[in-house]
Design an enzyme around this catalytic site. Sequence first.
Site, PDB file in Angstrom:
ATOM      1  N   SER A  65       0.801  -1.234   0.000  1.00  0.00           N
ATOM      2  CA  SER A  65       0.000   0.000   0.000  1.00  0.00           C
ATOM      3  C   SER A  65       0.831   1.280   0.000  1.00  0.00           C
ATOM      4  O   SER A  65       0.283   2.365  -0.252  1.00  0.00           O
ATOM      5  CB  SER A  65      -0.957   0.013   1.200  1.00  0.00           C
ATOM      6  OG  SER A  65      -2.023  -0.871   0.988  1.00  0.00           O
ATOM      7  N   LYS A  68       0.549   3.292  -3.083  1.00  0.00           N
ATOM      8  CA  LYS A  68      -0.627   4.136  -3.335  1.00  0.00           C
ATOM      9  C   LYS A  68      -0.267   5.625  -3.345  1.00  0.00           C
ATOM     10  O   LYS A  68      -0.857   6.407  -4.094  1.00  0.00           O
ATOM     11  CB  LYS A  68      -1.690   3.878  -2.263  1.00  0.00           C
ATOM     12  CG  LYS A  68      -2.269   2.479  -2.272  1.00  0.00           C
ATOM     13  CD  LYS A  68      -3.161   2.232  -1.052  1.00  0.00           C
ATOM     14  CE  LYS A  68      -3.746   0.834  -1.042  1.00  0.00           C
ATOM     15  NZ  LYS A  68      -4.531   0.555   0.179  1.00  0.00           N
ATOM     16  N   TYR A 193      -2.320  -3.503 -10.881  1.00  0.00           N
ATOM     17  CA  TYR A 193      -2.345  -3.145  -9.460  1.00  0.00           C
ATOM     18  C   TYR A 193      -1.487  -4.098  -8.622  1.00  0.00           C
ATOM     19  O   TYR A 193      -0.758  -3.664  -7.727  1.00  0.00           O
ATOM     20  CB  TYR A 193      -3.789  -3.145  -8.952  1.00  0.00           C
ATOM     21  CG  TYR A 193      -3.926  -2.703  -7.515  1.00  0.00           C
ATOM     22  CD1 TYR A 193      -3.716  -1.380  -7.152  1.00  0.00           C
ATOM     23  CD2 TYR A 193      -4.255  -3.617  -6.508  1.00  0.00           C
ATOM     24  CE1 TYR A 193      -3.835  -0.966  -5.834  1.00  0.00           C
ATOM     25  CE2 TYR A 193      -4.382  -3.223  -5.189  1.00  0.00           C
ATOM     26  CZ  TYR A 193      -4.166  -1.895  -4.861  1.00  0.00           C
ATOM     27  OH  TYR A 193      -4.267  -1.497  -3.553  1.00  0.00           O
ATOM     28  N   TYR A 245      -3.978   3.322   7.504  1.00  0.00           N
ATOM     29  CA  TYR A 245      -5.264   2.624   7.504  1.00  0.00           C
ATOM     30  C   TYR A 245      -6.220   3.278   8.507  1.00  0.00           C
ATOM     31  O   TYR A 245      -6.184   4.499   8.691  1.00  0.00           O
ATOM     32  CB  TYR A 245      -5.072   1.129   7.771  1.00  0.00           C
ATOM     33  CG  TYR A 245      -4.148   0.450   6.797  1.00  0.00           C
ATOM     34  CD1 TYR A 245      -4.317   0.597   5.418  1.00  0.00           C
ATOM     35  CD2 TYR A 245      -3.091  -0.346   7.226  1.00  0.00           C
ATOM     36  CE1 TYR A 245      -3.470  -0.031   4.514  1.00  0.00           C
ATOM     37  CE2 TYR A 245      -2.247  -0.982   6.328  1.00  0.00           C
ATOM     38  CZ  TYR A 245      -2.441  -0.816   4.969  1.00  0.00           C
ATOM     39  OH  TYR A 245      -1.605  -1.435   4.076  1.00  0.00           O
ATOM     40  N   VAL A 263       1.178  -3.858   3.941  1.00  0.00           N
ATOM     41  CA  VAL A 263       1.031  -5.114   4.675  1.00  0.00           C
ATOM     42  C   VAL A 263       2.246  -6.040   4.558  1.00  0.00           C
ATOM     43  O   VAL A 263       2.277  -7.092   5.187  1.00  0.00           O
ATOM     44  CB  VAL A 263      -0.255  -5.875   4.270  1.00  0.00           C
ATOM     45  CG1 VAL A 263      -1.487  -5.082   4.662  1.00  0.00           C
ATOM     46  CG2 VAL A 263      -0.255  -6.229   2.795  1.00  0.00           C
TER      47      VAL A 263
END
Length: 309
Positions: A65, A68, A193, A245, A263
């Site tokens: 992540s 992102k 992705y 998160y 993660v």
Amino acid sequence: MFCQSSDELNELVIEAKKCVKHGKVADYIPELGKANPNELSIAIYYPNGNCISAGDIERKITLQSISKVISLALVLMDRGTDYVFKHVGMEPTGDPFNSIARLEMMDVAKPLNPMINAGALSVTHMIQGEDVKERLQRLLTLIQTMTNNFEINYNENVAQSEFDTAYLNRSLAYFLKQHRIIDEDIEQLLDLYTKQCAIEMNCLDLARIGLVFAMDGIDPDNGKHILPADVARICKTFMVTCGMYNASGEFAIKIGIPAKSGVSGGIMGAVPGKFGIGIFGPSLDQKGNSIAGIKLLELLSKNYRLSMF
């Protein structure tokens, strides 16, 4: 005065490591489940090129992540803020990063922010290029420039493992396609992705990315803008409000720096105007953040007053 030596940093790593037993690795992605939960490493990269570190900072980790933030920077440069935020929102959420529930509750099924999976899929959909290979290469080129490491690529085994088990992300993507947020082939989007998430680097590379954000998009080696200052500002704001998160509020209070986790156990931090931080600790808490990595940042923030608030 901030931490001055690797020995001093190593003492904090030893202290933070005590909590790894309370977490677990992300075994729902089979390749990530192979990580050693007892590992913890950190690199801190300064604008003058100096670096202090502790642990095995050469071990490669996948961004997950953390990617992102960088894909958001790329599409903001490609498409502009008006276009991007027409398709994804700017608001934090208390829901888990992979939740579909909030999408169903909204009048317009637009993801709340780019840091949750639905928002990240929407952002990745906006990456320009003729095919997956070209779109991925554009993202890789930006990452290679930010790290000054042109050997960086993605881990094929991790990407395949994620692609094969991406059931929930497929559900999110199909939901978004139904509501016309996404309009490409879903398997193609998932291919891009999962490769994006599997981009691989070490803690020093991660810390240098954090430094570029910390310095408002400026390359520390030549003083040129890799990212426009406003793009760097937007990304750092999302890191503060949504980067950890649904633990982002607590993180802002206890630690108070822009940061983004993944993660795999990675955390990328950007202390504005000062330095970048790269952490790897694959034992995760219930929210999906590195449990020892957060403890280490707590110790650093408390001892050296890092909070921007």
